[in-house]
Design a protein around this motif. Structure first.
Motif, PDB file in Angstrom:
ATOM      1  N   VAL A   1       1.063  -1.104  -0.038  1.00 63.21           N
ATOM      2  CA  VAL A   1      -0.013  -0.082  -0.033  1.00 63.21           C
ATOM      3  C   VAL A   1       0.682   1.247  -0.032  1.00 63.21           C
ATOM      4  CG1 VAL A   1      -1.701   1.117   1.329  1.00 63.21           C
ATOM      5  CG2 VAL A   1      -1.978  -1.114   0.946  1.00 63.21           C
ATOM      6  N   ILE A   2       2.043   1.136   0.549  1.00 59.92           N
ATOM      7  CA  ILE A   2       3.057   2.383   0.909  1.00 59.92           C
ATOM      8  C   ILE A   2       3.278   2.449  -0.607  1.00 59.92           C
ATOM      9  CG2 ILE A   2       5.168   3.191   1.662  1.00 59.92           C
ATOM     10  CD1 ILE A   2       4.283   1.964   4.303  1.00 59.92           C
ATOM     11  N   GLN A   3       3.879   1.574  -1.481  1.00 59.75           N
ATOM     12  CA  GLN A   3       4.434   1.672  -2.675  1.00 59.75           C
ATOM     13  C   GLN A   3       3.212   2.128  -3.595  1.00 59.75           C
ATOM     14  OE1 GLN A   3       7.578   1.512  -3.625  1.00 59.75           O
ATOM     15  NE2 GLN A   3       8.321   0.674  -1.491  1.00 59.75           N
ATOM     16  N   PHE A   4       2.156   1.641  -3.521  1.00 54.63           N
ATOM     17  CA  PHE A   4       0.987   1.990  -4.466  1.00 54.63           C
ATOM     18  C   PHE A   4       0.864   3.638  -4.404  1.00 54.63           C
ATOM     19  CE2 PHE A   4      -0.663  -2.357  -4.474  1.00 54.63           C
ATOM     20  CZ  PHE A   4      -0.486  -2.496  -5.809  1.00 54.63           C
TER      21      PHE A   4
ATOM     22  N   LYS B   1       5.847   6.911  -6.349  1.00 54.53           N
ATOM     23  CA  LYS B   1       5.159   5.539  -6.359  1.00 54.53           C
ATOM     24  C   LYS B   1       5.703   4.483  -7.237  1.00 54.53           C
ATOM     25  CE  LYS B   1       0.498   7.821  -6.467  1.00 54.53           C
ATOM     26  NZ  LYS B   1      -0.681   7.940  -7.174  1.00 54.53           N
ATOM     27  N   ASP B   2       5.648   3.243  -6.820  1.00 56.58           N
ATOM     28  CA  ASP B   2       6.221   2.225  -7.499  1.00 56.58           C
ATOM     29  C   ASP B   2       5.265   1.110  -7.772  1.00 56.58           C
ATOM     30  OD1 ASP B   2       7.913   0.041  -8.468  1.00 56.58           O
ATOM     31  OD2 ASP B   2       9.698   0.691  -7.248  1.00 56.58           O
ATOM     32  N   LEU B   3       4.466   1.093  -8.662  1.00 60.04           N
ATOM     33  CA  LEU B   3       3.386   0.242  -8.724  1.00 60.04           C
ATOM     34  C   LEU B   3       3.799  -1.465  -8.958  1.00 60.04           C
ATOM     35  CD1 LEU B   3       1.274   2.459 -11.193  1.00 60.04           C
ATOM     36  CD2 LEU B   3       1.234   2.398  -8.914  1.00 60.04           C
ATOM     37  N   ARG B   4       4.807  -1.370  -9.757  1.00 59.39           N
ATOM     38  CA  ARG B   4       5.621  -2.965  -9.892  1.00 59.39           C
ATOM     39  C   ARG B   4       5.871  -3.501  -8.704  1.00 59.39           C
ATOM     40  NH1 ARG B   4       6.858  -4.058 -15.225  1.00 59.39           N
ATOM     41  NH2 ARG B   4       8.486  -5.478 -14.558  1.00 59.39           N
ATOM     42  N   ALA B   5       6.656  -2.769  -7.603  1.00 62.19           N
ATOM     43  CA  ALA B   5       7.049  -3.130  -6.479  1.00 62.19           C
ATOM     44  C   ALA B   5       5.802  -3.461  -5.464  1.00 62.19           C
ATOM     45  CB  ALA B   5       7.865  -2.043  -5.671  1.00 62.19           C
ATOM     46  N   GLY B   6       4.730  -2.616  -5.711  1.00 64.70           N
ATOM     47  CA  GLY B   6       3.473  -2.660  -4.999  1.00 64.70           C
ATOM     48  C   GLY B   6       2.852  -4.286  -5.445  1.00 64.70           C
ATOM     49  N   VAL B   7       2.917  -4.170  -6.542  1.00 66.99           N
ATOM     50  CA  VAL B   7       2.291  -5.398  -7.128  1.00 66.99           C
ATOM     51  C   VAL B   7       3.099  -6.950  -6.620  1.00 66.99           C
ATOM     52  CG1 VAL B   7       1.810  -6.760  -9.326  1.00 66.99           C
ATOM     53  CG2 VAL B   7       1.089  -4.429  -9.088  1.00 66.99           C
ATOM     54  N   ALA B   8       4.352  -6.659  -6.686  1.00 69.23           N
ATOM     55  CA  ALA B   8       5.105  -7.704  -6.344  1.00 69.23           C
ATOM     56  C   ALA B   8       5.120  -8.098  -4.500  1.00 69.23           C
ATOM     57  CB  ALA B   8       6.589  -7.469  -6.657  1.00 69.23           C
ATOM     58  N   LEU B   9       5.079  -6.955  -4.069  1.00 64.83           N
ATOM     59  CA  LEU B   9       4.764  -7.224  -2.539  1.00 64.83           C
ATOM     60  C   LEU B   9       3.489  -7.769  -2.262  1.00 64.83           C
ATOM     61  CD1 LEU B   9       6.481  -3.730  -1.057  1.00 64.83           C
ATOM     62  CD2 LEU B   9       7.204  -6.143  -0.558  1.00 64.83           C
ATOM     63  N   CYS B  10       2.340  -7.179  -3.030  1.00 64.96           N
ATOM     64  CA  CYS B  10       1.108  -7.787  -2.930  1.00 64.96           C
ATOM     65  C   CYS B  10       0.995  -9.489  -3.388  1.00 64.96           C
ATOM     66  CB  CYS B  10       0.068  -6.849  -3.811  1.00 64.96           C
ATOM     67  SG  CYS B  10      -1.495  -6.648  -2.972  1.00 64.96           S
TER      68      CYS B  10
ATOM     69  N   ASN C   1     -12.663   8.366   0.647  1.00 71.65           N
ATOM     70  CA  ASN C   1     -11.175   8.248   0.235  1.00 71.65           C
ATOM     71  C   ASN C   1     -11.039   6.901   0.429  1.00 71.65           C
ATOM     72  OD1 ASN C   1     -11.149  11.246  -0.387  1.00 71.65           O
ATOM     73  ND2 ASN C   1     -11.707  10.999   1.749  1.00 71.65           N
ATOM     74  N   TYR C   2      -9.987   6.095  -0.331  1.00 67.81           N
ATOM     75  CA  TYR C   2      -9.460   4.915   0.151  1.00 67.81           C
ATOM     76  C   TYR C   2      -8.195   4.775  -0.236  1.00 67.81           C
ATOM     77  CZ  TYR C   2     -14.378   3.690  -0.086  1.00 67.81           C
ATOM     78  OH  TYR C   2     -15.747   3.750   0.095  1.00 67.81           O
ATOM     79  N   CYS C   3      -7.342   3.923   0.510  1.00 66.99           N
ATOM     80  CA  CYS C   3      -5.945   3.853   0.431  1.00 66.99           C
ATOM     81  C   CYS C   3      -5.704   2.732  -0.542  1.00 66.99           C
ATOM     82  CB  CYS C   3      -5.080   3.733   1.741  1.00 66.99           C
ATOM     83  SG  CYS C   3      -5.799   2.029   2.490  1.00 66.99           S
ATOM     84  N   SER C   4      -6.429   1.941  -0.797  1.00 68.01           N
ATOM     85  CA  SER C   4      -6.479   0.933  -1.675  1.00 68.01           C
ATOM     86  C   SER C   4      -7.559   0.056  -2.343  1.00 68.01           C
ATOM     87  CB  SER C   4      -5.867  -0.499  -0.862  1.00 68.01           C
ATOM     88  OG  SER C   4      -6.601  -0.963   0.142  1.00 68.01           O
TER      89      SER C   4
END
Length: 388
Positions: A170-173, A183-192, A338-341
């Motif tokens: 969530v922090i990366q997204f 923002k690092d969307l690819r890192a967020g997807v990998a962590l997810c 508002n939503y964080c994710s």
């Protein structure tokens, strides 16, 4: 004084053996004074040979470790620490603290103090991953110590702690703690994906929405839908595994046209969360993690910083707040929440916002053109109201 052979002091005249024999006779007859003295001496001997003091430390540590691992609230362990000096010393042993459950240090926001902070640090030093995650969330969002909080969550994530992996995603997204360019969307997807592999339900739901929307990963609607169904199935299995599954679960009847009727209230548990409404099931809202509950209570008691313009995630079980203006995504229909994710959006949509969302043509922007993630044009940054 007596030597090995005979007394070294002469016998004092005036005392005879008859006096000694009289004392022995009184003791034998049962003189009250002598009997009382015998009882006192026996009580002192019993006190000196207390069986609890003879217990080995490793056995007491094993019992305290089991207690800390099964405690339902912090007072279960604190009351033991206040019992005696030995329990206080052994209760703070690294072996006991390393096995403590998340509910052992689930301190309430109104009771936060330096002593609670020190206790969490002791648990972190003992290698407790739940303590690393809880203290990391508190420092990152509540105490605004971003670097220390992120490092603690990363320490827990390296030990395959699924909630920490998802929180870092969530922090990366969102690029939390930095600017929009962080923002690092690819890192967020990998962590997810790593958290989803470990069975984290919110990570499964987040990964499913990312695949459906092509957010940080190549779009794959069918695969995304499969992850969403898997998240719902895992959530239902978690409810059924509890002892009160019969009272928590209810059935939603379908209308004549195949549409899902309104969900009946779940007795004894408050409002339900129909995550499996497509299949006719109604399960209650999941219990938030103690760290998320602490964040919600923290901002409810202290409020957001005055004049900061920061917002909180509208999902009641989240508790995360923005670290900069317009960090979270708004609802693309009404623009009032508002939503964080996307996982928080899906839960809040099913639980509450579906009945409150009213379409508007365009909401007024708070700060002109500087607003981030606002507007229908930014399709990837908007939270789309799609049922999971």
């Amino acid at each position: 004084m007596r030597t090995r052979r005979r007394p070294c002091y002469p016998r004092v005249f005036g005392t005879s053996d008859s006096a000694c024999s009289d004392r022995k006779r009184k003791r034998a007859v049962g003189d009250p004074a002598s009997v009382r003295g015998d009882h006192v001496g026996r009580r002192l001997r019993v006190k000196e040979s207390d069986l609890f003091d003879n217990l080995p430390d490793d056995l007491v540590l094993c019992i305290l470790s089991k207690l800390s691992a099964t405690a339902s609230c912090p007072s279960d362990l604190v009351s033991v620490l206040l019992t005696c000096k030995r329990f206080n010393q052994l209760g703070l042993h690294p072996l006991v603290l390393s096995r403590a459950s998340s509910k052992t240090f689930a301190v309430r926001a109104q009771n936060w103090s330096d002593s609670a902070h020190r206790f969490l640090k002791l648990c972190v030093g003992a290698g407790n991953v739940e303590a690393c995650y809880t203290l990391g969330m508190i420092q990152f969002y509540s105490l605004q110590n971003r670097r220390s909080g992120a490092s603690l969550m990363a320490l827990a994530a390296m030990n395959s702690h699924a909630p920490s992996l998802y929180s870092l995603a969530v922090i990366q997204f969102n690029g939390s703690g930095g600017s929009k360019n962080d923002k690092d969307l690819r890192a967020g997807v990998a962590l997810c994906a790593r958290a989803a592999f470990l069975g984290h339900i919110d990570a499964l739901r987040e990964l499913g929405h990312c695949l459906q929307d092509g957010y940080g990963v190549r779009q794959n609607v069918a695969e995304g839908r499969r992850f969403l169904v898997q998240a719902n199935a895992r959530e239902l299995a978690a409810v059924l595994s509890t002892s009160k599954a019969a009272s928590l679960l209810s059935w939603i009847p379908h209308g004549p046209s195949g549409s899902v009727a309104s969900a009946p209230p779940v007795h004894g548990t408050g409002a339900g969360c129909p995550l499996l409404s497509d299949f006719g099931c109604n399960v209650p809202a999941p219990e938030p993690h103690p760290a998320n509950r602490f964040l919600s209570e923290w901002y409810a008691v202290r409020g957001m910083p005055a004049g900061s313009g920061l917002r909180m995630c509208s999902h009641a079980g989240c508790g995360r707040s923005e670290t900069r203006k317009h960090e979270f995504r708004r609802c693309s229909v009404c623009g009032t929440v508002n939503y964080c994710s996307r996982a928080c959006q899906a839960l809040d949509w099913k639980h509450r916002h579906k009945a409150e969302c009213v379409p508007v043509r365009r909401w007024a922007e708070d700060n002109g053109d500087d607003a981030e993630n606002d507007g229908v044009g930014e399709a990837n940054d908007d939270v789309m109201m799609v049922e999971s």
